[in-house]
Design a protein around this motif. Structure first.
Motif, PDB file in Angstrom:
ATOM      1  N   THR B 111      46.516  35.958  50.872  1.00 27.72           N
ATOM      2  CA  THR B 111      46.804  36.958  49.835  1.00 27.72           C
ATOM      3  C   THR B 111      45.890  38.176  49.958  1.00 27.72           C
ATOM      4  N   HIS B 113      42.499  38.692  50.106  1.00 31.57           N
ATOM      5  CA  HIS B 113      41.265  38.852  49.342  1.00 31.57           C
ATOM      6  C   HIS B 113      40.130  38.453  50.274  1.00 31.57           C
ATOM      7  N   TRP B 114      39.254  39.396  50.614  1.00 32.26           N
ATOM      8  CA  TRP B 114      38.175  39.076  51.573  1.00 32.26           C
ATOM      9  C   TRP B 114      37.310  37.930  51.078  1.00 32.26           C
ATOM     10  N   GLN B 115      37.146  37.824  49.753  1.00 31.75           N
ATOM     11  CA  GLN B 115      36.271  36.781  49.210  1.00 31.75           C
ATOM     12  C   GLN B 115      36.735  35.390  49.626  1.00 31.75           C
ATOM     13  N   ILE B 116      38.075  35.209  49.692  1.00 35.25           N
ATOM     14  CA  ILE B 116      38.614  33.893  50.039  1.00 35.25           C
ATOM     15  C   ILE B 116      38.316  33.564  51.495  1.00 35.25           C
ATOM     16  N   VAL B 118      35.706  34.547  53.204  1.00 39.17           N
ATOM     17  CA  VAL B 118      34.291  34.158  53.234  1.00 39.17           C
ATOM     18  C   VAL B 118      34.147  32.716  52.736  1.00 39.17           C
ATOM     19  N   PHE B 119      34.793  32.437  51.594  1.00 38.14           N
ATOM     20  CA  PHE B 119      34.691  31.102  51.003  1.00 38.14           C
ATOM     21  C   PHE B 119      35.227  30.038  51.951  1.00 38.14           C
TER      22      PHE B 119
END
Lengths: 144, 139
Positions: B111, B113-116, B118-119
């Motif tokens: 989707t 989202h860069w955060q995902i 990284v996670f």
């Protein structure tokens, strides 16, 4: 405690939960497997030959779900406010913890509780309690 | 057939997470925040899922073969041990930090989202570390 009635979504959450229940039921009735995401990821990562293609296909289904959803409707809101250092810590803890604990929200929380497994009930109590405590500590004690 | 059912089950699971609000980390954290403005929605996700799954899973527990003839692989272990408890506590802390557990992490991967990303990379490293330590332990 105060309940956030504005953001409370009982029907969509109940409906989404029912779909998750349907999915784990289908996977166990058709494939004879427990739909635990951390377990599936762990075994696909190790190229575990047993059932690798079925496990990978289940994960592919998860992966394409937002694309399928997006063909018919706008995706629901996705908000992530966590900064990258915390995301890395969270990811490491979730990855290692779910493997050591043999399961996550799906394998223990849904499948395990549904089959009344004492291990899963204990695991779910542990991760829920740790989750509540962590949010309490970060938001109300440390004030992050 | 078992390949098709696996893909469909994964897809339904993912759509369920999206509909439920589980794929929104902020909503998950609002559920875990008992002392704040508490959003109880996600308790209904687990309740709804268990209500639907309880009969099929208990039926499956007593069978040797699935409806498509696959071997039933349901964990039989019942003992509680420190790995189960310690691992689950560690997982819960990580879940409380970012509001993301493994299912939604996979669903959110595409989707944008860069955060995902990284996670998920960190989560896979965590799983890899486990498998390396585990293989040394059993050697």
């Amino acid at each position: 405690m105060s309940i956030d009635w504005v953001n409370f979504t009982p029907w969509s959450s109940l409906g989404g939960g029912a779909l998750i229940g349907l999915a784990v039921s289908l996977f166990v009735l058709a494939n004879g497997r427990i739909a635990g995401i951390s377990g599936l990821l762990g075994s696909v990562m190790q190229f575990d030959s047993e059932g690798c293609s079925e496990k990978a296909l289940f994960l592919l289904g998860l992966l394409i779900a937002p694309l399928c959803w997006g063909m018919f409707a706008a995706l629901p809101e996705i908000e992530i406010e966590t900064e990258w250092p915390a995301l890395i810590i969270a990811g490491l803890l979730v990855g290692a913890g779910t493997r050591y604990g043999s399961g996550c929200t799906s394998g223990h929380g849904v499948c395990g509780i549904s089959r009344l497994s004492p291990r899963s009930i204990v695991a779910t109590v542990c991760f829920m309690t740790a989750g509540f405590a962590t949010v309490y500590a970060t938001r109300h004690v440390l004030g992050i | 057939m078992t390949k098709l059912s696996a893909l469909i089950a994964g897809l339904i699971f993912g759509l369920g997470l999206l509909l439920a609000g589980m794929a929104n980390p902020a909503k998950v954290l609002a559920f875990l925040d008992l002392a704040g403005a508490w959003d109880p929605s996600l308790a209904l996700v687990m309740g709804g899922a268990i209500a639907v799954a309880v009969i099929p899973l208990n039926w499956a527990r007593k069978k040797k073969l699935s409806l498509l003839g696959a071997r039933m692989q349901i964990p039989k272990k019942r003992e509680l041990d420190i790995r189960l408890i310690g691992g689950s506590l560690v997982f819960g802390v990580g879940w409380g930090v970012a509001g993301i557990c493994p299912g939604p992490a996979v669903v959110l991967l595409l989707t944008a989202h860069w955060q995902i990303i990284v996670f998920v990379l960190a989560m896979l490293v965590g799983m890899y570390v486990f498998s390396v330590l585990e293989s040394r332990r059993t050697c």
